[in-house]
Design an enzyme around this catalytic site. Structure first.
Site: not given
Length: 276
Positions: A84, A129, A222, A224-225
C-alpha cells in the site's frame, strides 16, 4: 409464521450487531482524518545512531500526491516495504542511514519500474501487502546494513508472547500531523491471530501478525512498511507495518503487520534472496 419471521429478524439483527462490534481496519494511506489509523510511532523512544541500520525512510510521489513510509534493507540492492506504500507511486526517494530525516547519510531516487509489488495486492484486503524495491548497490557500514530474514526451511514461528520492536519517523500522536524529528522505536508484545481476529474479525489471516498496544504506545502515519523485528541473539525481520484501527493510533487496539514467514518464497522468487 409471524413468530418465525420475528425470530429470523431478531437473529439477523443480532448478527448485524455482532458484525458492527468488530473494529474496522484501515491502511495508512486511506486515513481521512486525524483520528484514523496511519502507521506511526506514538509515545516511542528516540533511537540511537546505528541502532537500526536496516531502517530506511521512503518518500513516495504519485500523479497527484505524495506520501511517506518506512522500509527495511534486506540486501545490498533490495528494500522491503508494504504494497500500500508502492501502490500508484511514480517514484520514491530513499533516505539511507538517517537518524534525523534532515541529515541522512545519502539519498537515492528510484522509479516505479524498479518496484516489485505483489501481484495479488488489493487495497480492500489485508493480504499480500508487500513490495520489493530494487535499488542501486549500497555498501554496508555501521550506519547502513541489512536485517536478517527468517529461514525459509525452518518451521515458521508464531512469535506469540514474544516482544518485538518496530521503528519509524511517523506521527507521534493522533493529533500531531508532523513526522518525528528523530527515528522512534517501541517494543510490543506479539499476540495470537485468534486474539487479533476477536477485534477485527475474519479479515485477519495467516499472512498477518498482530501486536497488542497499551497506554497509547503504538505504530501510527509514516511508519507503514517499516520493520518489526525480533531479537534472540540475532535480529530477525518478522513483519512490516501494515494496518490498524480506523478509530485512531492511541486507542489501544492491536496493530497489524505483514507476516514475513508467509512471503519468504515470494521474496526469493522476486529478488533471488534465499535464506536457507
Amino acid at each position: 409464521m409471524k413468530v418465525i419471521a420475528v425470530l429470523i429478524l431478531f437473529v439477523a439483527c443480532v448478527a448485524a450487531g455482532l458484525q458492527d462490534f468488530k473494529v474496522k481496519t484501515v491502511h495508512p494511506r486511506d486515513r481521512t482524518n486525524a483520528s484514523s489509523f496511519d502507521s506511526r510511532i506514538t509515545n516511542g523512544l528516540d533511537a540511537a545512531a546505528g541502532q537500526f541500520p536496516y531502517q530506511v525512510a521512503l518518500e513516495f510521489t504519485g500523479l497527484f500526491s505524495s506520501w511517506f513510509c518506512g522500509g527495511v534493507i534486506i540486501d545490498n540492492c533490495w528494500i522491503l516495504t508494504a504494497a500500500h506504500c508502492t501502490d500508484e507511486a511514480l517514484y520514491v526517494k530513499i533516505f539511507y542511514g538517517a537518524l534525523s530525516l534532515s541529515s541522512p547519510a545519502f539519498t537515492e531516487t528510484v522509479y516505479a519500474l524498479s518496484f516489485k509489488q505483489h501481484i495479488l495486492y488489493s487495497s480492500s484486503s489485508l493480504k499480500y501487502d508487500i513490495s520489493l524495491i530494487k535499488t542501486p548497490h549500497v555498501a554496508f557500514n555501521s550506519a547502513i546494513d541489512k536485517v536478517k530474514l527468517p529461514s525459509i526451511s525452518a518451521t515458521p514461528q508464531t512469535y506469540e508472547g514474544n516482544i518485538a520492536t518496530t521503528s519509524g519517523w511517523g506521527y507521534t500522536s493522533d493529533y500531531n500531523p508532523n513526522l518525528a524529528g528523530t527515528l522512534q522505536y517501541i517494543d510490543l508484545e506479539v499476540i495470537s491471530n485468534t486474539e487479533c481476529e476477536s477485534v477485527y474479525g475474519a479479515v485477519i489471516s495467516d499472512s498477518n501478525l498482530c501486536c497488542k498496544t497499551d497506554n497509547g504506545i503504538s505504530t501510527c502515519s509514516g511508519d507503514s512498511g517499516g520493520p518489526l523485528t525480533w531479537y534472540d541473539g540475532i535480529t530477525w525481520l518478522i513483519g512490516i507495518t501494515a494496518f490498524g484501527s480506523s478509530e485512531g493510533c492511541q486507542k489501544n487496539y492491536p496493530v497489524g503487520f505483514t507476516r514475513i514467514t508467509q512471503y519468504l518464497h515470494w521474496i526469493k522468487d522476486n529478488s533471488g534472496i534465499y535464506t536457507p
